[in-house]
Design an enzyme around this catalytic site. Structure first.
Site, PDB file in Angstrom:
ATOM      1  N   HIS A 239       0.858  -1.195   0.000  1.00  6.77           N
ATOM      2  CA  HIS A 239       0.000   0.000   0.000  1.00  6.77           C
ATOM      3  C   HIS A 239       0.891   1.240   0.000  1.00  6.77           C
ATOM      4  CE1 HIS A 239      -2.739   3.050   1.594  1.00  6.77           C
ATOM      5  NE2 HIS A 239      -3.725   2.273   1.220  1.00  6.77           N
ATOM      6  N   CYS A 277      -3.743   2.599  -4.453  1.00 10.77           N
ATOM      7  CA  CYS A 277      -4.642   3.460  -3.678  1.00 10.77           C
ATOM      8  C   CYS A 277      -4.606   4.863  -4.272  1.00 10.77           C
ATOM      9  CB  CYS A 277      -4.221   3.482  -2.214  1.00 10.77           C
ATOM     10  SG  CYS A 277      -5.278   4.557  -1.228  1.00 10.77           S
ATOM     11  N   HIS A 304      -7.795   0.649  -4.333  1.00 13.48           N
ATOM     12  CA  HIS A 304      -8.575   1.451  -3.396  1.00 13.48           C
ATOM     13  C   HIS A 304      -8.969   2.685  -4.184  1.00 13.48           C
ATOM     14  CE1 HIS A 304      -6.408   0.066   0.560  1.00 13.48           C
ATOM     15  NE2 HIS A 304      -7.166  -0.879   0.046  1.00 13.48           N
ATOM     16  N   ASP A 355     -12.615   3.545  -1.031  1.00 15.16           N
ATOM     17  CA  ASP A 355     -11.790   3.763   0.150  1.00 15.16           C
ATOM     18  C   ASP A 355     -12.330   4.986   0.875  1.00 15.16           C
ATOM     19  OD1 ASP A 355      -9.737   3.300   1.880  1.00 15.16           O
ATOM     20  OD2 ASP A 355      -8.209   4.283   0.669  1.00 15.16           O
ATOM     21  N   HIS A 356     -12.440   4.880   2.149  1.00  9.83           N
ATOM     22  CA  HIS A 356     -12.950   5.963   3.008  1.00  9.83           C
ATOM     23  C   HIS A 356     -14.293   6.473   2.484  1.00  9.83           C
ATOM     24  CE1 HIS A 356      -8.521   6.949   4.187  1.00  9.83           C
ATOM     25  NE2 HIS A 356      -8.854   5.690   4.374  1.00  9.83           N
ATOM     26  N   TYR A 374     -14.470   5.404   7.911  1.00  5.09           N
ATOM     27  CA  TYR A 374     -15.125   4.159   7.491  1.00  5.09           C
ATOM     28  C   TYR A 374     -16.590   4.120   7.891  1.00  5.09           C
ATOM     29  CZ  TYR A 374     -10.791   2.526   5.648  1.00  5.09           C
ATOM     30  OH  TYR A 374      -9.668   2.405   4.867  1.00  5.09           O
TER      31      TYR A 374
END
Ligand code: DNO
Length: 404
Positions: A239, A277, A304, A355-356, A374
């Site tokens: 990542h 990501c 992501h 993501d998020h 999240y």
């Protein structure tokens, strides 16, 4: 019915303590889950029994364990010291156990000391929703007035330092405590309970470690673990650093295209790749995300998808998933093309997760969680937008071919 041409839709789940249930995850339209055995301390072995039990829980809920996120790399491995050999041994055993349970993707990162860092976990936007934000001025305040890192001043301009002092001066005593905690204790899925003195000690351990030596420690780790991943047909995906630039005077080695080229070449294996990501990468204006995806193509194992809005003062905040600085249309188009090629060769679909997400609507009414970024509704919105984007891309390609 899931459109067979879509990318594989995932959602992160933090285990039984996650207030977002697997049932809700399924209702959001996800097929696959990114999760970890968060209860196991970094460096320890993942027993096959525990892995199989987690897999069963997911399958009972109608979901698949698409990716382990993360199988964490201990500080001893990153530092190349202490119990490194034992931790690497455990890592290999854990990979073997995961492989034997049929897990195909394992994500990890090599960020020293902390995982991802923000200075505000609930930055309020004009519409009342909140998002994650990183502000170098606030980070300077943390480094200088809380952490008291020697020489930290040198990393900031005079104007930033003045603003940092002002920002810190306006925080109440509880505000200061909350601010400190939001920076040093946001490890994904677990509370390390780090104190500022622990962070100082950890930083000291890195005092003689340059980017080159951290890179060597990563290479050594990869030389050991990649062959095991290869044997069990696991894709091991690093990542990116988040943020993808230096903080706390620490070395960074997974922030840009040349870093990822170096890493993927260091042990040249189809099991050594990247968790792409877009949000992390987008926090640096130097990262050309479509170019990175094109060049790393073969080694992108999982994605992501999110975006950030960079502001002129050097801060960034997390934007909507298909807004902000990430050209999400190009990224998703490319991922769909890559998937088509992989499927044609008998390979797997490409797994992604939104993501998020912002805290919005009912998210804002719920008690605060240990998993900032999240929320359910914010991520569900992201997933829905990304699904719509795929639908549009695929449909327009088809109608384009028919010349309608
Ligand atoms: C941020 C995530 C990170 C990521 C780990 C991977 O929310 O993308 O927590 O999972 O850094 O090891």
């Amino acid at each position: 019915m899931v459109n067979p041409e879509f990318l594989e839709q995932g959602f992160r789940w933090y285990g039984d303590r996650d207030p977002v249930s697997l049932e809700f995850i399924r209702q959001a339209g996800a097929e696959s889950v990114f999760t970890s055995l968060h209860e196991i301390p970094y460096g320890k072995l993942w027993e096959k029994k525990a892995i199989a039990a987690r897999k069963k829980t997911l399958e009972k809920a109608g979901l698949k364990w698409g990716a382990v996120e993360s199988l964490p790399v201990s500080e001893d491995i990153k530092l190349g010291a202490g119990n490194r050999d034992e931790h690497i041994f455990n890592y290999k055993e854990s990979l073997k156990n995961l492989g034997e349970c049929g897990i195909k993707i394992v994500i990890y990162n090599f960020m020293p000391v902390l995982d991802w860092v923000r200075t505000d976990l609930h930055y309020r936007l004009p519409d009342g929703s909140t998002c994650l934000r990183f502000d170098p001025v606030q980070f300077a305040a943390f480094e200088i007035f809380i952490l008291k890192r020697p020489g930290a001043e040198r990393d900031y301009s005079k104007k930033q330092l003045e603003k940092a002092e002002k920002f810190f001066g306006l925080l109440s005593a509880t505000g200061k405590k909350k601010f400190e905690k939001s920076i040093i204790d946001t490890f994904p899925g677990c509370k390390m309970g780090l104190k500022i003195s622990d962070v100082r000690k950890m930083l000291d351990l890195y005092s003689g470690i340059s980017a080159a030596s951290l890179g060597k420690n990563l290479d050594l780790f990869l030389k050991e673990v990649v062959p095991v991943a290869e044997k069990y047909e696991i894709k091991l995906a690093i990542h990116p650093d988040d943020p993808p630039f230096g903080i706390l005077g620490l070395p960074r080695i997974a922030s840009n295209l040349s870093d990822f080229k170096r890493i993927t070449r260091s042990v040249d294996s189809p099991s050594n790749g990247v968790a792409f990501c877009t949000g992390s990468l987008s926090a640096s204006p130097k990262n050309d995300i479509p170019k990175m995806l094109n060049e790393l193509e073969e080694r992108v194992f999982v994605a992501h998808l999110r975006s950030t809005q960079r502001d002129s003062d050097g801060s960034f905040k997390e934007s909507g998933h298909i807004e902000g600085s990430v050209p999400m249309f190009e990224v998703v188009s490319k991922l769909l093309e890559m998937q088509e090629k992989r499927l044609a060769k008998g390979g797997d679909k490409i797994l992604f997760r939104p993501d998020h997400g912002r805290d919005m609507a009912d998210d804002l009414l719920k008690p605060p969680t240990d998993n900032p970024g999240y929320s359910y509704i914010g991520r569900m919105k992201g997933l829905a937008e990304l699904r719509g984007l795929q639908f549009g891309i695929l449909k327009s390609r088809r109608t384009g071919k028919r010349k309608l």
